[in-house]
Write a protein that holds these residues in place. Structure first.
Motif, short mmCIF file in Angstrom:
data_model
loop_
_atom_site.label_atom_id
_atom_site.label_comp_id
_atom_site.label_asym_id
_atom_site.label_seq_id
_atom_site.Cartn_x
_atom_site.Cartn_y
_atom_site.Cartn_z
N GLY A 184 12.99 18.47 -39.29
CA GLY A 184 12.98 17.04 -39.48
C GLY A 184 12.08 16.63 -40.62
O GLY A 184 11.87 17.39 -41.57
N THR A 185 11.50 15.45 -40.51
CA THR A 185 10.77 14.84 -41.62
C THR A 185 9.47 14.21 -41.14
O THR A 185 9.43 13.58 -40.08
N LEU A 220 11.51 14.42 -35.72
CA LEU A 220 11.77 15.85 -35.54
C LEU A 220 12.74 16.06 -34.39
O LEU A 220 12.79 15.27 -33.44
N LEU A 221 13.48 17.15 -34.46
CA LEU A 221 14.33 17.56 -33.35
C LEU A 221 13.97 18.99 -32.99
O LEU A 221 13.87 19.86 -33.87
N ILE A 222 13.75 19.25 -31.69
CA ILE A 222 13.46 20.59 -31.19
C ILE A 222 14.62 21.01 -30.30
O ILE A 222 15.00 20.28 -29.37
N ASN A 223 15.17 22.18 -30.57
CA ASN A 223 16.31 22.68 -29.80
C ASN A 223 15.91 23.96 -29.06
O ASN A 223 15.93 25.05 -29.63
N VAL A 282 15.46 18.00 -28.01
CA VAL A 282 14.45 16.97 -27.82
C VAL A 282 14.13 16.33 -29.16
O VAL A 282 13.85 17.02 -30.13
N ARG A 283 14.16 15.02 -29.20
CA ARG A 283 13.81 14.28 -30.42
C ARG A 283 12.40 13.71 -30.27
O ARG A 283 12.06 13.11 -29.26
#
Length: 361
Positions: free
Chosen positions: A274-275, A285-288, A303-304
Motif C-alpha cells: 500500500g501507501t 495498507l492491505l494485509i492478506n 485486512v485493510r
C-alpha cells in the motif's frame, strides 16, 4: 586534569588527559574566537565513557488495536509540526568533534566500538561516520544538513545489521511483543524548514527485515477476529516462531509506495502493500494472511489498515473486492528478489556459517 594549556583567551588550546568519575579520556581541544564565527575543534579518545544525568522517560502503555469503524471527529491531531526549526546555531558556530571509544554508556544504553566524526562548518553539518556496536549488531549512520539555502537540505543514510530487537524494545519500552534479528536500511533526502516540510519532501527508500524471531502465541497481530482462522490451531507453545518479517517502501516527495511487505511464521504467511502519504499524514495498507495448517475451510479475510496516521482504522475486506483493488498483494509471493529488497539484500545477507530465512538466493 593532566596536560598542557596553551594560547590565549582568543585562541586557547589543551592537550592531555582528563579524568572525572570513572571516565578517562585523551583530550585535544583548540578554539579560535577571533572571527565572526567561532571555531572549536575537539578530539576525545577513551576506553570507556559514561554519561550521567540522562534518563529515558517511561513510555505509556498503548492499547492493542481493535477493528472498528472510524468515527468522524472535528479535528485530528497533526503528527508533523509546521513550526520552523531553529537552525541558527549551525551557521553561527564552526565545530569539529571527533570521538573514539571502546564503550560509551548513555541513558542506560551500552554502545561499543564508537567512532564519531561530527563537522559543522559554514552552515553545513555532517555526521560521517557515526558507527557503533549495539545489542549484538552494528549500526552505521551518515547525516548531512546544509543550511546555506533558504530551504535546508537534509540527507540520512542509516544501516543497522543483526540488532537484537527484543533487547532494544525491552530497554526502551519494557514490553517486548516481538523478537529477532533486526536489519534496517534508510536512505532518505529532503528539503525544508519544519518537520512537516521535511516529511512531505522525503525521497529515497526505507526498509527493514526481522528474521529468526518470535511473537507471543495467540497475540492479536492486528486484531483477534482478523486472524480467527489462525488462532484455531491448538498449541502449547509460549511463542510463535517468526521466520521472516520484511518491508520496503520507496518514497517520492513524501509519498511512500511499498515494494514488499511480507511476514512468515510456522503457522501462517501474510503479504501486504500500500501507501504511506506523509504529505497528508495518511496510511492505506492491505494485509492478506494465509494459514498454512488449516483445520477449517474458511479463508482468512484480507485486512485493510487506513486513515490518518494518528487515528488508524482496521477492517476486513471481501476477498474479491481486495483482488480488484490490490491485485498484486493477493498473488502469493514465490520468492523475494534482490531488485525488490534493494539495499536490504546486503543487510540481511548472513555471515558465513549462519542462516537467514529472509535471505533468498
Amino acid at each position: 586534569i593532566n596536560g598542557q594549556l596553551s594560547g590565549n583567551d582568543r585562541k586557547p588550546a589543551f592537550s592531555g588527559q582528563a579524568e572525572w568519575g570513572a571516565n578517562q579520556t585523551t583530550t585535544t581541544l583548540a578554539a579560535d574566537l577571533t572571527g565572526a564565527r567561532p571555531r572549536i575543534e575537539i578530539e576525545l579518545i577513551a576506553k570507556s565513557y559514561k554519561v550521567e544525568g540522562l534518563r529515558r522517560k517511561p513510555q505509556a502503555k498503548r492499547p492493542a488495536p481493535k477493528i472498528f469503524k472510524r468515527k468522524k471527529v472535528k479535528q485530528l491531531r497533526r503528527l508533523f509540526s509546521e513550526q520552523p526549526l531553529d537552525l541558527t546555531s549551525v551557521g553561527n558556530l564552526d565545530l569539529l568533534l571527533r570521538i573514539q571509544a571502546r564503550k560509551i554508556s548513555i541513558a542506560g544504553l551500552d554502545l561499543e566500538a564508537v567512532d564519531l566524526d561530527f563537522r559543522q562548518v559554514e552552515g553545513r553539518l555532517t555526521l560521517d561516520p557515526l558507527s557503533f556496536k549495539y545489542a549484538g549488531g552494528v549500526v552505521g549512520l551518515k547525516f548531512a544538513l546544509d543550511t546555506s539555502k533558504p530551504a535546508p537540505d537534509w540527507h540520512v543514510d542509516l544501516k543497522a545489521k543483526r540488532i537484537d530487537l527484543e533487547q532494544v524494545i525491552t530497554e526502551w519500552d519494557k514490553a517486548a511483543q516481538i523478537g529477532g534479528n533486526l536489519n534496517l536500511v534508510l536512505n532518505l533526502k529532503s528539503q525544508g524548514n519544519s518537520v512537516y516540510d521535511i516529511a512531505a519532501g522525503l525521497s529515497g527508500d526505507a526498509g527493514f527485515a526481522v528474521d529468526q524471531g518470535w511473537v507471543p502465541n495467540g497475540v492479536d497481530l492486528l486484531a483477534a477476529d482478523v486472524f480467527d482462522a489462525l488462532l484455531t490451531i491448538p498449541t502449547t507453545r509460549e511463542n510463535r516462531k517468526l521466520n521472516c518479517l520484511v518491508a520496503r517502501f520507496d518514497f517520492e516527495k513524501g509519498i511512500g509506495n511499498s515494494r514488499i511487505l511480507s511476514m512468515d511464521t510456522d503457522d501462517f504467511s501474510a503479504l501486504g502493500g500500500g501507501t504511506i502519504n506523509l504529505r497528508n499524514e495518511t496510511l492505506d495498507l492491505l494485509i492478506n494472511p494465509k494459514q498454512k495448517k488449516r483445520l477449517v475451510l474458511s479463508e482468512s479475510s484480507p485486512v485493510r489498515i487506513f486513515g490518518p496516521l494518528t487515528d488508524l482504522s482496521f477492517s476486513k475486506m471481501p476477498y474479491r473486492e481486495a483482488a480488484k483493488l490490490y491485485g498484486d498483494i493477493i498473488i502469493p509471493v514465490i520468492g523475494i528478489s534482490d531488485r525488490v529488497l534493494g539495499y536490504l539484500w546486503d543487510a540481511i545477507k548472513p555471515a558465513p556459517g549462519e542462516e537467514s530465512p529472509c535471505y533468498v538466493v
